[in-house]
Design an enzyme around this catalytic site. Structure first.
Site, mmCIF file in Angstrom:
data_model
loop_
_atom_site.group_PDB
_atom_site.id
_atom_site.type_symbol
_atom_site.label_atom_id
_atom_site.label_comp_id
_atom_site.label_asym_id
_atom_site.label_seq_id
_atom_site.Cartn_x
_atom_site.Cartn_y
_atom_site.Cartn_z
ATOM 1 C CG ASP A 204 0.289 -0.042 1.942
ATOM 2 O OD1 ASP A 204 1.129 0.243 2.435
ATOM 3 O OD2 ASP A 204 -0.795 0.599 3.133
ATOM 4 C CG ASP A 206 1.182 3.319 4.309
ATOM 5 O OD1 ASP A 206 0.377 2.486 5.221
ATOM 6 O OD2 ASP A 206 2.942 2.602 4.311
ATOM 7 C CG ASP A 309 -3.119 2.812 5.581
ATOM 8 O OD1 ASP A 309 -4.339 2.603 4.778
ATOM 9 O OD2 ASP A 309 -2.345 1.768 5.703
HETATM 10 P P1 ATP Z 1 4.105 -3.147 3.344
HETATM 11 O O1 ATP Z 1 5.105 -3.202 2.193
HETATM 12 O O2 ATP Z 1 3.454 -4.009 2.880
HETATM 13 O O3 ATP Z 1 3.180 -1.517 3.485
HETATM 14 P P2 ATP Z 1 4.587 -1.766 5.679
HETATM 15 O O4 ATP Z 1 5.530 -1.435 6.301
HETATM 16 O O5 ATP Z 1 3.979 -0.124 5.345
HETATM 17 O O6 ATP Z 1 5.034 -2.753 4.099
HETATM 18 P P3 ATP Z 1 2.516 -1.334 6.419
HETATM 19 O O7 ATP Z 1 1.110 -2.468 7.078
HETATM 20 O O8 ATP Z 1 1.468 -0.799 5.623
HETATM 21 O O9 ATP Z 1 3.378 -1.842 6.080
HETATM 22 O O10 ATP Z 1 2.052 -0.297 7.943
HETATM 23 C C1 ATP Z 1 3.441 0.472 7.735
HETATM 24 C C2 ATP Z 1 3.312 1.252 9.670
HETATM 25 O O11 ATP Z 1 2.024 1.728 10.147
HETATM 26 C C3 ATP Z 1 3.316 -0.380 10.244
HETATM 27 O O12 ATP Z 1 4.678 -0.519 10.607
HETATM 28 C C4 ATP Z 1 2.592 0.358 11.915
HETATM 29 O O13 ATP Z 1 3.808 0.731 12.692
HETATM 30 C C5 ATP Z 1 1.830 1.690 10.957
HETATM 31 N N1 ATP Z 1 0.840 1.211 11.131
HETATM 32 C C6 ATP Z 1 -0.171 0.182 10.590
HETATM 33 N N2 ATP Z 1 -1.163 0.544 10.625
HETATM 34 C C7 ATP Z 1 -1.524 0.973 11.507
HETATM 35 C C8 ATP Z 1 -2.278 1.594 12.669
HETATM 36 N N3 ATP Z 1 -3.926 0.776 12.297
HETATM 37 N N4 ATP Z 1 -2.574 2.375 14.517
HETATM 38 C C9 ATP Z 1 -1.287 2.688 14.035
HETATM 39 N N5 ATP Z 1 0.220 2.326 13.302
HETATM 40 C C10 ATP Z 1 -0.744 1.507 12.440
HETATM 41 MN MN MN Z 2 2.597 0.146 3.785
HETATM 42 MN MN MN Z 3 -0.769 0.736 5.660
#
Ligand code: ATP
Ligand code: MN
Ligand code: MN
Length: 385
Positions: A204, A206, A309
């Protein structure tokens, strides 16, 4: 550097936040195995076992050498008996029989496919698997009732399971920036998550949004998503209202206003996705289908769906929010564990808090059903540092 047996050699920390974790590492054959076993444990709701394999994977990722014999693992923390057995199997046979078995098992494959649908968690997937469903396609033919979120998950299944590239993440960032700036000049949009850690692909995008004048960010999320919707870019969203970071913040989840959304990304990164479809401008109502079985997928369609997100935070909490949303999940988990176990403090995406008051006996009026858990209400009464 000193030989590994040197007692003076600094030990590898059991906290991920005290270890270097480079993007590329030398033990992929082992971390792939722990990933599968962690997933499989999580699919049977064995959280503890899942976490043990996640920790093992994390420490293996940090090793500056490729593990080639069991002796290499002397003094390496976070490796339980089970993880060591798997590593030994791989060292001896090239593969782990247990991991191969999991990968072949019908249940693992079905759980993997079904939890791969946006909006489907382990509990739901497990129920469906026990009812005989195996793939997202089965959901369409079985006539199961789906939530709005799951419906979007099925509709955009192919796109959402196709990794988002860095270029696509930047393009989404530009779209959101343009929207934010037209609503609230001076607001800041920051790409966080895996891309901020330098990953080339992710599941995703962020984005953390704030404004240097505290308070200006209030109400921004609604305006932003309305703007995106009016441009035909918002395919789906679920808003989490939270308290905007102004209430009692506790627990691992944060309390920012945020939108778990699916956005439409046009053909060329950064290009507008074209005019909205008549009558299809409202999120979740779009009729164009990216069917999991049909001719779905971005090819030939001219656009793709991307999970995004959107998180709004007050400027005074920006540093903590940025830290908390950058990940990785294991890094965040251990940073919070470190704060609590090694510093007697409490860290989340809103701030870092002293916890000394926790030991003070509570005044009797605090113990009532309407009060939040004591340690939390007291620990959070001190201001962020
Ligand atoms: P990917 O490449 O799969 O998206 P990512 O490390 O970006 O990997 P995400 O699930 O997008 O993973 O989340 C990024 C970070 O944001 C997570 O490591 C977590 O610490 C934080 N995070 C995600 N969701 C929440 C939430 N609902 N509340 C608080 N922190 C969150
Ligand atoms: Mn992510
Ligand atoms: Mn995310």
């Amino acid at each position: 550097s000193a030989p590994r047996s040197d007692p003076e050699e600094p030990r590898i920390s059991a906290y991920a936040c005290q270890r270097r974790t480079p993007l590329d590492h030398l033990n992929k054959i082992f971390t792939d195995a722990s990933e599968v076993l962690a997933e499989n444990a999580e699919f049977s709701e064995s959280e503890g076992r899942g976490l043990a394999f996640r920790k093992a994977g994390s420490v293996l990722r940090s090793l500056p050498f490729a593990v080639s014999r069991m002796e290499d693992l002397r003094g390496v923390p976070c490796l339980g008996e089970h993880s060591r057995k798997i590593i030994q199997e791989i060292l001896e046979d090239g593969v782990s029989g247990e991991v191969e078995g999991v990968l072949r098992s019908e249940r693992y494959r079905a759980m993997k496919a079904l939890t791969g649908v946006f909006g489907v968690g382990v509990k739901t997937a497990d129920r469906w698997v026990r009812e005989g469903l195996r793939t997202p396609g089965d959901l369409l033919t079985s006539g199961h009732r789906l939530s709005r979120e799951q419906e979007a998950g099925v509709r955009y299944y192919e796109d959402l399971n196709c990794p988002v590239t860095r270029a696509e993440a930047d393009a989404i960032g530009e779209i959101v920036k343009e929207a934010v700036h037209s609503i609230l000049p001076g607001a800041r949009v920051t790409l966080t998550g895996g891309f901020r850690r330098g990953k080339e692909a992710g599941h995703d995008v962020d984005l953390l949004i704030t404004h240097p004048e505290e308070g200006k960010e209030e109400g921004l999320l609604g305006k932003l998503t309305s703007w995106l919707d009016s441009q035909g870019v918002l395919l789906y969203q679920r808003v989490s209202e939270g308290s905007g970071g102004r209430g009692r913040e506790s627990g691992p989840m944060d309390h920012f206003h945020r939108s778990f959304s699916i956005l439409k990304l046009g053909e060329q990164p950064g290009a507008p996705p074209g005019p909205p479809q008549p009558g299809a401008s409202s999120a979740g109502q779009t009729q164009e289908a990216a069917s999991p079985r049909g001719q779905g997928g971005a090819q030939g369609r001219g656009w793709r769906a991307v999970r995004v997100d959107l998180v709004i935070c007050p400027y005074s909490q920006f540093a903590y929010a940025l830290l908390g949303w950058t990940g990785s999940q294991q890094f965040e988990r251990d940073l919070r564990r470190f704060a609590s176990q090694e510093r007697d403090m409490s860290l989340n995406s809103h701030g870092l808090y002293q916890r000394e008051q926790v030991r003070t006996p509570p005044p009797p009026h605090c113990i009532s059903e309407s009060s939040p858990p004591l340690s939390l209400s007291l620990s959070l009464s001190s201001p962020p540092l």
